[in-house]
Design a protein around this motif. Structure first.
Motif, PDB file in Angstrom:
ATOM      1  N   LEU A 220     -12.085   0.314  -2.720  1.00 52.26           N
ATOM      2  CA  LEU A 220     -12.029  -0.862  -3.577  1.00 52.26           C
ATOM      3  C   LEU A 220     -13.610  -1.440  -3.904  1.00 52.26           C
ATOM      4  O   LEU A 220     -13.953  -1.670  -5.063  1.00 52.26           O
ATOM      5  CB  LEU A 220     -11.514  -2.128  -2.846  1.00 52.26           C
ATOM      6  CG  LEU A 220     -11.331  -3.388  -3.679  1.00 52.26           C
ATOM      7  CD1 LEU A 220     -10.682  -3.405  -5.081  1.00 52.26           C
ATOM      8  CD2 LEU A 220     -10.854  -4.450  -2.749  1.00 52.26           C
ATOM      9  N   ARG A 221     -14.420  -1.065  -2.969  1.00 45.30           N
ATOM     10  CA  ARG A 221     -15.799  -1.434  -3.337  1.00 45.30           C
ATOM     11  C   ARG A 221     -16.484  -0.290  -4.334  1.00 45.30           C
ATOM     12  O   ARG A 221     -17.203  -0.786  -5.047  1.00 45.30           O
ATOM     13  CB  ARG A 221     -16.572  -1.171  -2.240  1.00 45.30           C
ATOM     14  CG  ARG A 221     -18.028  -1.572  -1.952  1.00 45.30           C
ATOM     15  CD  ARG A 221     -18.803  -1.697  -0.680  1.00 45.30           C
ATOM     16  NE  ARG A 221     -18.515  -2.846  -0.072  1.00 45.30           N
ATOM     17  CZ  ARG A 221     -17.979  -2.897   1.024  1.00 45.30           C
ATOM     18  NH1 ARG A 221     -17.329  -1.726   1.865  1.00 45.30           N
ATOM     19  NH2 ARG A 221     -17.821  -4.094   1.655  1.00 45.30           N
TER      20      ARG A 221
ATOM     21  N   PRO B 159     -12.592   3.583   6.132  1.00 51.68           N
ATOM     22  CA  PRO B 159     -13.233   4.235   5.012  1.00 51.68           C
ATOM     23  C   PRO B 159     -14.308   3.387   4.618  1.00 51.68           C
ATOM     24  O   PRO B 159     -15.241   3.658   4.007  1.00 51.68           O
ATOM     25  CB  PRO B 159     -11.969   4.286   4.061  1.00 51.68           C
ATOM     26  CG  PRO B 159     -10.696   4.587   4.615  1.00 51.68           C
ATOM     27  CD  PRO B 159     -10.963   3.879   5.693  1.00 51.68           C
ATOM     28  N   GLN B 160     -14.073   1.937   4.484  1.00 50.38           N
ATOM     29  CA  GLN B 160     -15.191   1.168   3.941  1.00 50.38           C
ATOM     30  C   GLN B 160     -15.897   0.502   5.256  1.00 50.38           C
ATOM     31  O   GLN B 160     -17.100  -0.272   4.852  1.00 50.38           O
ATOM     32  CB  GLN B 160     -14.547  -0.028   3.166  1.00 50.38           C
ATOM     33  CG  GLN B 160     -13.917   0.282   1.881  1.00 50.38           C
ATOM     34  CD  GLN B 160     -13.640  -0.683   1.014  1.00 50.38           C
ATOM     35  OE1 GLN B 160     -13.721  -0.682  -0.085  1.00 50.38           O
ATOM     36  NE2 GLN B 160     -12.567  -1.691   1.570  1.00 50.38           N
TER      37      GLN B 160
ATOM     38  N   GLY C  45      -6.378   3.128   2.825  1.00 52.32           N
ATOM     39  CA  GLY C  45      -7.198   4.029   2.478  1.00 52.32           C
ATOM     40  C   GLY C  45      -8.641   3.633   1.890  1.00 52.32           C
ATOM     41  O   GLY C  45      -9.136   4.019   0.726  1.00 52.32           O
ATOM     42  N   GLY C  46      -8.951   2.293   2.295  1.00 50.04           N
ATOM     43  CA  GLY C  46     -10.287   1.803   1.775  1.00 50.04           C
ATOM     44  C   GLY C  46      -9.950   0.804   0.585  1.00 50.04           C
ATOM     45  O   GLY C  46     -10.865   1.005  -0.239  1.00 50.04           O
TER      46      GLY C  46
ATOM     47  N   ALA D 164       0.731  -1.099  -0.079  1.00 50.23           N
ATOM     48  CA  ALA D 164       0.170  -0.016   0.017  1.00 50.23           C
ATOM     49  C   ALA D 164       0.776   1.208   0.030  1.00 50.23           C
ATOM     50  O   ALA D 164       0.523   2.247  -0.602  1.00 50.23           O
ATOM     51  CB  ALA D 164      -0.884  -0.035   1.377  1.00 50.23           C
ATOM     52  N   ALA D 165       1.922   1.088   0.683  1.00 48.18           N
ATOM     53  CA  ALA D 165       2.873   2.414   0.723  1.00 48.18           C
ATOM     54  C   ALA D 165       3.491   2.824  -0.639  1.00 48.18           C
ATOM     55  O   ALA D 165       3.638   3.798  -0.971  1.00 48.18           O
ATOM     56  CB  ALA D 165       4.052   1.885   1.958  1.00 48.18           C
ATOM     57  N   VAL D 166       3.381   1.770  -1.725  1.00 47.81           N
ATOM     58  CA  VAL D 166       4.097   2.238  -2.777  1.00 47.81           C
ATOM     59  C   VAL D 166       3.113   2.372  -3.891  1.00 47.81           C
ATOM     60  O   VAL D 166       3.460   2.124  -5.065  1.00 47.81           O
ATOM     61  CB  VAL D 166       5.288   1.175  -3.095  1.00 47.81           C
ATOM     62  CG1 VAL D 166       6.460   1.235  -2.236  1.00 47.81           C
ATOM     63  CG2 VAL D 166       4.745  -0.360  -3.370  1.00 47.81           C
ATOM     64  N   THR D 167       1.862   2.254  -3.579  1.00 47.53           N
ATOM     65  CA  THR D 167       0.604   2.330  -4.329  1.00 47.53           C
ATOM     66  C   THR D 167      -0.403   3.339  -4.142  1.00 47.53           C
ATOM     67  O   THR D 167      -0.361   3.669  -2.919  1.00 47.53           O
ATOM     68  CB  THR D 167       0.082   1.070  -4.894  1.00 47.53           C
ATOM     69  OG1 THR D 167      -0.581   0.613  -3.722  1.00 47.53           O
ATOM     70  CG2 THR D 167       0.980  -0.092  -5.499  1.00 47.53           C
TER      71      THR D 167
END
Length: 460
Positions: A431-432, A218-219, A127-128, A93-96
């Motif tokens: 993602l949802r 977030p989700q 971040g969800g 997640a840290a690199v995307t």
């Protein structure tokens, strides 16, 4: 309207996931699964290819059905050794900024309270972008690893899972009100205590007081993946799953399974469009047929057939190591994957043990092994999606990262040219929302998680 095709990268933190023996291929990075650089490089590659998510499988036991012990699994590196997939997610997640992460975890062993906190943690840190692949477990020694005298029976595992999800929904959806965190410096108040609630759950399998320890992510409830296609598993998926992973025998079976899942979803009070279907697909692609043939020959040369027999035996609960290769597989309705057991022991494609060994000896025998030029691969993927009503594929790799790199560089541009694949991510989407549209960050209103949200008082 032509469907946009969703694509997940199917992965596992182990030397051998689905295709066995290939860790020996020169240049393959599979043995680096325990290095952070492997995962960060993978995440950046998949984000460049605009993948929906990386889907991380997991097991918490070893495969012991074949020959009655785990020696063959250990020798082949067949899903053992492995590491916990949840811990590689924050690094990716840290690199995307956009790639999603589906993490597998069982409802049969770990208490739901600690798992709910892990889900909230990962949903916050990504971040969800989190999904939870809900499994009940099928390996007998996994049960013993968690202090159970024997494997929980197949249907009982799903009964436990129903209650487990009820606990998780209450913790994630109803324990903290949306505006519980106020951050009022003047009043020295981080959280309004009146807006955090115990859940007071008392069930047959779990007793959880609460409150949840994490503020709303977030989700809240992550996207729910599921792979059960037994009669009990399909009923569970129809009620809870937002994305279902299928490993069917052929297109006809895939079409039937997807239609049945959506019918059951309607019976459970949900829209059929709220259950996305993903089919496991293997791809070998090259710029010329000669290049494709060379790549397939490399896979066949290094294929560990015994590793595949170990995997099949564990999934189906049938030991394929016996000498009687001329007898048909028999369906016993065991406590492993009942659908996988039934697939090869009933119907027109019923196989003798020897026939199944031959079937597993070459990758091309899989109906969903797709090989060819970019145009040919794109043709077959479109055929699968349009002919079965699937929403996307779980791309099963052979070589790491070559399988995914080839797909990104050769297949994605062809699918984009045909208007079947996104050309950019939508900024700041969860993602949802990627699956169900902007504004749908939280579980949809017809999903059981949504029933646990506090009622909103009307204004005025």
């Amino acid at each position: 309207m032509t469907k946009q095709i969703h694509v997940n990268a199917f992965e596992m933190a182990t030397p051998g996931h689905i295709n066995h023996g290939l860790w020996r291929v020169p240049g393959n990075r599979r043995t680096q699964y325990k290095d952070l650089g492997y995962w960060t490089d993978l995440a950046q590659l998949l984000e460049r290819g605009l993948f929906d998510a990386v889907f991380l499988a997991d097991v918490v036991g070893t495969y012991t059905t074949y020959r009655g012990d785990r020696r063959a699994a250990l020798k082949a590196g067949m899903q053992v050794p492995n590491i916990d997939p949840a811990f590689v997610v924050p690094a990716m997640a840290a690199v995307t900024r956009h790639l999603g992460f589906a993490v597998t975890s069982s409802t049969s062993y770990e208490p739901p309270f600690s798992h709910a906190r892990r889900l909230s943690t990962l949903d916050h840190l990504t971040g969800g972008r989190l999904a939870w692949n809900v499994v009940t477990g099928y390996l007998p020694d996994a049960a013993r690893n968690y202090g159970l005298p024997e494997q929980v029976k197949h249907d009982e595992r799903y009964a436990i899972a129903e209650e487990y999800l009820e606990v998780v929904y209450r913790l994630l959806e109803s324990s903290w009100e949306d505006d519980a965190v106020v951050l009022d410096g003047a009043e020295h108040t981080y959280t309004d205590p009146d807006k955090v609630h115990e859940i007071g759950f008392e069930g047959e399998h779990f007793q959880v007081a609460g409150p949840h320890l994490s503020e709303p992510s977030p989700q809240r409830t992550p996207v729910l993946y599921q792979a059960g296609t037994s009669s009990r598993g399909k009923a569970f998926a129809a009620r809870h799953a937002e994305a279902v992973f299928l490993l069917p025998r052929d297109d006809a079976q895939a079409r039937e399974e997807i239609a049945d899942l959506r019918r059951l979803a309607v019976e459970a009070g949900r829209s059929p469009e709220h259950v996305k279907a993903f089919i496991g697909v293997e791809v070998v692609v090259g710029r010329t047929q000669a290049e494709v043939d060379q790549k397939i020959a490399l896979l066949v040369e290094h294929r560990d057939v015994e590793g595949h027999l170990v995997l099949f035996s564990g999934w189906a609960g049938i030991d394929l190591s016996g000498d009687d290769t001329d007898s048909y597989l028999e369906y016993r309705g065991g406590d492993a994957m009942q659908t996988f057991e039934r697939m090869w022991s009933e119907g027109e494609d019923r196989k003798k043990v020897g026939e199944l060994v031959q079937h597993l000896s070459r990758p091309e025998n899989n109906t969903f092994f797709v090989a060819g030029t970019p145009e040919q691969v794109a043709d077959r993927i479109e055929e699968i999606i349009d002919g079965t009503d699937a929403d996307g594929i779980n791309l099963i790799q052979h070589l790491s990262p070559a399988t995914f790199a080839d797909f990104v560089d050769l297949v994605v541009p062809e699918l984009q040219r045909r208007g079947r694949y996104r050309t950019a991510y939508t900024p700041e989407e969860t993602l949802r929302e990627r699956l169900f549209g902007t504004g749908n960050a939280r579980a949809l209103p017809d999903h059981p998680a949504a029933t646990h949200r506090p009622a909103v008082e009307p204004v005025g």
